[in-house]
Design an enzyme around this catalytic site. Sequence first.
Site, mmCIF file in Angstrom:
data_model
loop_
_atom_site.group_PDB
_atom_site.id
_atom_site.type_symbol
_atom_site.label_atom_id
_atom_site.label_comp_id
_atom_site.label_asym_id
_atom_site.label_seq_id
_atom_site.Cartn_x
_atom_site.Cartn_y
_atom_site.Cartn_z
ATOM 1 N NE ARG A 1 -34.657 51.448 11.251
ATOM 2 C CZ ARG A 1 -34.665 50.612 10.274
ATOM 3 N NH1 ARG A 1 -35.818 49.773 10.193
ATOM 4 N NH2 ARG A 1 -33.625 50.759 9.571
ATOM 5 N NE ARG B 1 -32.994 44.689 5.291
ATOM 6 C CZ ARG B 1 -34.277 45.154 5.405
ATOM 7 N NH1 ARG B 1 -35.311 44.340 5.594
ATOM 8 N NH2 ARG B 1 -34.299 46.343 5.068
ATOM 9 C CG ASN C 1 -42.499 44.089 7.400
ATOM 10 O OD1 ASN C 1 -42.551 45.194 6.798
ATOM 11 N ND2 ASN C 1 -41.515 43.574 8.182
ATOM 12 N N PRO D 1 -39.752 43.979 0.108
ATOM 13 C CG PRO D 1 -39.359 46.086 -0.619
ATOM 14 C CD PRO D 1 -40.476 45.171 -0.277
ATOM 15 C CG ASN D 2 -34.339 44.657 0.683
ATOM 16 O OD1 ASN D 2 -33.506 44.429 -0.018
ATOM 17 N ND2 ASN D 2 -34.729 45.936 0.760
ATOM 18 C CE1 TYR E 1 -35.617 46.012 9.992
ATOM 19 C CE2 TYR E 1 -33.594 45.666 8.671
ATOM 20 C CZ TYR E 1 -34.461 46.511 9.214
ATOM 21 O OH TYR E 1 -35.003 47.645 8.470
ATOM 22 C CG HIS F 1 -42.977 47.972 10.394
ATOM 23 N ND1 HIS F 1 -42.681 48.045 8.898
ATOM 24 C CD2 HIS F 1 -44.300 49.013 10.284
ATOM 25 C CE1 HIS F 1 -43.571 48.562 8.251
ATOM 26 N NE2 HIS F 1 -44.612 49.210 8.955
ATOM 27 C CD GLU G 1 -47.870 49.938 8.532
ATOM 28 O OE1 GLU G 1 -48.711 50.487 8.418
ATOM 29 O OE2 GLU G 1 -46.781 50.427 8.855
ATOM 30 C CB ALA H 1 -38.074 50.025 1.670
HETATM 31 C C1 DQA Z 1 -39.235 47.183 8.271
HETATM 32 C C2 DQA Z 1 -39.015 48.504 8.384
HETATM 33 C C3 DQA Z 1 -38.833 49.388 7.106
HETATM 34 O O1 DQA Z 1 -38.716 50.800 7.251
HETATM 35 C C4 DQA Z 1 -37.518 48.694 6.419
HETATM 36 O O2 DQA Z 1 -37.445 49.288 5.082
HETATM 37 C C5 DQA Z 1 -37.936 47.310 6.157
HETATM 38 C C6 DQA Z 1 -38.181 46.428 7.436
HETATM 39 C C7 DQA Z 1 -39.403 46.190 9.582
HETATM 40 O O3 DQA Z 1 -39.930 45.378 9.377
HETATM 41 O O4 DQA Z 1 -38.836 46.762 10.388
HETATM 42 O O5 DQA Z 1 -37.318 46.707 5.152
HETATM 43 O O6 DQA Z 1 -40.492 47.066 7.687
#
Ligand code: DQA
Length: 172
Positions: A107, A17, A74, A9-10, A22, A100, A98, A77
């Site tokens: 964080r 964003r 990825n 998501p997002n 990011y 990010h 994984e 959240a």
């Molecule tokens: C994320 C890190 C997560 O904590 C966050 O919720 C994201 C992006 C990252 O790529 O840094 O949406 O996965």
Amino acid sequence: MHIAVINGPNLDLLGVREPGRYGTATLAVIERRLRARAAELGVELDGPVQSNHEGVLVEAIHGLRGRADGALVNAAAYTHTSVAIRDALLAAGVPFVEVHLSNVWAREPFRHQSLLADIAVGVVAGFGAESYVLGLEAIVHHVKASRRSGVASRGKSAAAPARRRPRTPPRG
Ligand code: DQA
């Protein structure tokens, strides 16, 4: 070799964003970079999939079984909350890295927990868009190494055991 890419998501909002955190690369730009690197490595990139819905991600992960040799995940959240995505990855049995963009351990404390990290081959975090490219290199390396040692790939279907080189007969 087929490597799938799963985005949670997002991540569709990358580029707009929180760019300070990011970066400004959109998901499309990241995918182009990944494709270019995949071509150099001689592997196929499957997907990439992005969804804001947990169930859609779970089904996309189910679809990897028997198709993908490895994956970049990825889960955004959902990394920190989703037992369903963890279980789907276990069911699919596809080795994954994984990924990010941000260093989640630098964080908020709730981001320090990953429900996926202990079942991943490894984690790449904190390198912005480059995390994906590093993750791709890492999973390709892992799959190649597994094939050499005869360990399972493609949804855990047993790979052919590595062929031993015939012993050279002792000289003399
Ligand atoms: C994320 C890190 C997560 O904590 C966050 O919720 C994201 C992006 C990252 O790529 O840094 O949406 O996965």
